[in-house]
Design an enzyme around this catalytic site. Structure first.
Site, mmCIF file in Angstrom:
data_model
loop_
_atom_site.group_PDB
_atom_site.id
_atom_site.type_symbol
_atom_site.label_atom_id
_atom_site.label_comp_id
_atom_site.label_asym_id
_atom_site.label_seq_id
_atom_site.Cartn_x
_atom_site.Cartn_y
_atom_site.Cartn_z
ATOM 1 N N TYR A 129 0.969 -1.093 -0.360
ATOM 2 C CA TYR A 129 0.348 0.192 -0.122
ATOM 3 C C TYR A 129 0.820 1.427 -0.341
ATOM 4 C CZ TYR A 129 -3.640 3.302 0.805
ATOM 5 O OH TYR A 129 -4.671 4.062 0.348
ATOM 6 N N GLN A 193 -10.611 0.192 0.913
ATOM 7 C CA GLN A 193 -11.444 -1.182 -0.518
ATOM 8 C C GLN A 193 -9.573 -1.452 -1.143
ATOM 9 O OE1 GLN A 193 -12.074 2.140 -0.290
ATOM 10 N NE2 GLN A 193 -11.859 3.717 -1.657
ATOM 11 N N ASN A 225 -3.930 5.611 6.617
ATOM 12 C CA ASN A 225 -4.526 6.956 7.449
ATOM 13 C C ASN A 225 -5.666 5.398 8.635
ATOM 14 O OD1 ASN A 225 -6.981 5.877 5.930
ATOM 15 N ND2 ASN A 225 -7.188 7.796 4.937
ATOM 16 N N THR A 248 1.666 9.121 12.428
ATOM 17 C CA THR A 248 3.664 9.506 12.369
ATOM 18 C C THR A 248 3.896 9.874 13.879
ATOM 19 O OG1 THR A 248 5.549 9.927 11.366
ATOM 20 C CG2 THR A 248 3.758 11.606 10.552
ATOM 21 N N GLN A 270 8.068 16.605 10.853
ATOM 22 C CA GLN A 270 7.275 15.410 10.817
ATOM 23 C C GLN A 270 5.442 15.652 10.743
ATOM 24 O OE1 GLN A 270 7.759 11.828 10.554
ATOM 25 N NE2 GLN A 270 10.152 13.176 9.822
ATOM 26 N N HIS A 273 3.453 16.507 8.009
ATOM 27 C CA HIS A 273 2.647 14.575 7.428
ATOM 28 C C HIS A 273 0.806 14.420 8.020
ATOM 29 C CE1 HIS A 273 5.907 11.873 5.953
ATOM 30 N NE2 HIS A 273 6.279 12.248 7.016
ATOM 31 N N GLU A 339 7.638 5.899 16.891
ATOM 32 C CA GLU A 339 7.960 5.648 15.426
ATOM 33 C C GLU A 339 9.665 5.873 15.145
ATOM 34 O OE1 GLU A 339 6.399 5.960 11.219
ATOM 35 O OE2 GLU A 339 5.996 7.353 12.605
ATOM 36 N N HIS A 340 10.121 6.807 15.452
ATOM 37 C CA HIS A 340 11.196 7.555 15.256
ATOM 38 C C HIS A 340 11.684 8.132 16.456
ATOM 39 C CE1 HIS A 340 8.533 8.139 11.504
ATOM 40 N NE2 HIS A 340 9.697 7.724 11.448
ATOM 41 N N ASP A 373 13.832 9.293 6.086
ATOM 42 C CA ASP A 373 12.376 9.021 4.857
ATOM 43 C C ASP A 373 12.834 8.883 4.121
ATOM 44 O OD1 ASP A 373 10.794 9.199 7.709
ATOM 45 O OD2 ASP A 373 10.755 11.507 6.757
ATOM 46 N N GLU A 427 0.209 -37.566 28.089
ATOM 47 C CA GLU A 427 -1.061 -36.162 27.446
ATOM 48 C C GLU A 427 -2.599 -36.424 27.434
ATOM 49 O OE1 GLU A 427 0.767 -33.739 24.521
ATOM 50 O OE2 GLU A 427 2.041 -32.332 26.454
ATOM 51 N N HIS A 432 -1.127 -40.891 20.198
ATOM 52 C CA HIS A 432 0.188 -40.729 19.452
ATOM 53 C C HIS A 432 1.835 -41.645 19.604
ATOM 54 C CE1 HIS A 432 -1.562 -36.663 19.421
ATOM 55 N NE2 HIS A 432 -0.305 -35.693 19.088
#
Length: 440
Positions: A129, A193, A225, A248, A270, A273, A339-340, A373, A427, A432
């Site tokens: 994506y 979608q 998003n 972000t 940042q 964004h 994240e950063h 980035d 068990e 087995h």
């Protein structure tokens, strides 16, 4: 513009600290309820649903859902030479780092005649994506595609939102970047979608209903998003996902040696964004905090995305956090799990070695997040919202599976047969043990 949180002289439990630190308010569960009908619609109606949803959300009904070959050629021809050179350098650096990430297969001889091997195998097909909302991200094409290619994935599909001013095709720089990487399966689809298209595939070609437009994938990666994150949550289990990426984040741990201009510039970088982007400064220096606040006022006013930055810096997800010392600062940033994370302190490398939770760590004054980035060689698809406590950024490992191969000979099985039977009986699973006894 940006709020302050003063933790000096306070000792907080981990829970209290997490409740005190700023964080974007993103309700993925509510978004999942909103996008569930869209995901179901694409699963049911395929290409027809994708066109209807593009008209509804993107303001254009794509003529071609799968981008035609001539569009890649036109985008490549129109690509600015300076941008092409920058992309080529980015690709080379990211490829160099990711080529080194491939783990080695292993073999363990457990006992004479008893062997366990572990093989790392790429998934069959992946969906990548690439966002296209407030900004377009050819850099995300590089990060997703190179990691998958270096993992050895044989089939890649890219999705990116149709652009109203591009006749329903994705951004041309995104297409040109795909061409540079040898990717020719790209779909003009965005949002929830697009995630549904990748997870379930879709019938209905650009010309003939009933034909297959897109085959389903095994793993979906890439930032987006809250609706993209929500759709990933809905299809997780049908496919693998990298993470439910949220807005972000940048956190900066700084002491009095940091340059306030650098710090302010990085926070703004940042914040541009997204209005929900988080910008957090954790510092031991009241003087630095004041200087950064002053620099922010100047930088925000002069930046192109000033309105967006202003909202992000003023929001509850952004703050300057004052701490007593670097030990306390490390406790804060490790709890936050950004994240950063930038380290702008004296002896920054030693401080960075004590970080335990971050998507990526940027060490010293000359390693800004914006380098990561684009051109550091690291991957910029990273965990957000505190997910760095338990997950990693995108890499070759995101597209690999570990498969164990067990090979025992007659004598090796005989040597442990009685013990296998004893455990099976303990068990309450005697069949087995009988499966072992049947061989002798």
């Amino acid at each position: 513009m940006i709020s302050r949180i003063d933790l000096r002289g306070r000792t907080l439990s981990r829970r209290a600290l997490l409740e005190t630190l700023p964080r974007a308010k993103v309700d993925v569960e509510q978004a999942a309820q909103q996008v569930a009908p869209l995901v179901a619609d694409v699963r049911e109606r395929g290409a027809a649903a994708l066109r209807d949803l593009a008209a509804r959300f993107d303001g254009v009904r794509p003529t071609h859902l799968r981008v035609p070959a001539e569009a890649f050629a036109a985008a490549s021809e129109a690509l600015d030479p300076a941008v092409r050179a920058a992309l080529e350098e980015t690709i080379a650096r990211v490829r160099r780092v990711h080529a080194a990430q491939r783990p080695a297969d292993l073999r363990v001889d457990v006992a004479p005649g008893a062997q366990v091997r572990q093989r790392w195998l790429p998934v069959r097909r992946v969906g990548l994506y690439v966002p296209g909302g407030l900004a377009v991200y050819p850099s995300s094409v590089v990060m997703n595609v190179v990691a998958a290619q270096e993992a050895g994935v044989g089939s890649l599909a890219v999705v990116s939102p149709p652009q109203k001013d591009r006749d329903g095709l994705p951004d041309p720089v995104v297409l040109a970047t795909c061409a540079l990487l040898g990717v020719d399966e790209v779909y003009a689809a965005g949002g929830a979608q697009a995630v549904a298209l990748l997870a379930y595939g879709a019938a209905g070609s650009d010309d003939v209903d009933g034909e297959v437009l897109c085959e389903p994938v095994d793993v979906i990666t890439g930032p987006g998003n809250v609706y993209v994150a929500a759709a990933k949550r809905l299809v997780r289990g049908v496919v693998g996902i990298d993470s439910e990426a949220g807005p972000t984040e940048i956190a900066i741990l700084a002491d009095g040696t940091a340059d306030a201009t650098h710090v302010a510039a990085d926070l703004v970088s940042q914040a541009e964004h997204d209005p929900l982007a988080a910008a957090v400064l954790v510092t031991t220096s009241v003087e630095l905090a004041g200087a950064v606040e002053a620099r922010l006022a100047d930088r925000v006013e002069g930046t192109r995305n000033a309105a967006r930055v202003q909202v992000a810096l003023s929001g509850p997800q952004s703050a300057i956090v004052l701490v007593d010392d670097l030990d306390a600062g490390l406790e804060v940033v490790n709890a936050y799990g950004a994240e950063h994370l930038e380290i702008q302190t004296a002896d920054a490398s030693a401080v960075a070695d004590r970080v335990t939770s971050a998507g990526a760590v940027f060490v010293g004054a000359w390693s800004p997040v914006s380098l990561g980035d684009y051109m550091a060689g690291s991957n910029h698809v990273l965990p957000t919202g505190g997910c760095a406590h338990f997950s990693s950024g995108l890499g070759v490992h995101s597209f690999l599976r570990a498969v164990q191969v067990v090979e025992y000979d007659h004598d090796a099985l005989a040597a442990v047969a009685d013990r296998v039977v004893a455990l099976a009986d303990a068990e309450g699973l005697p069949a087995h043990g009988e499966a072992v006894r049947a061989r002798f």
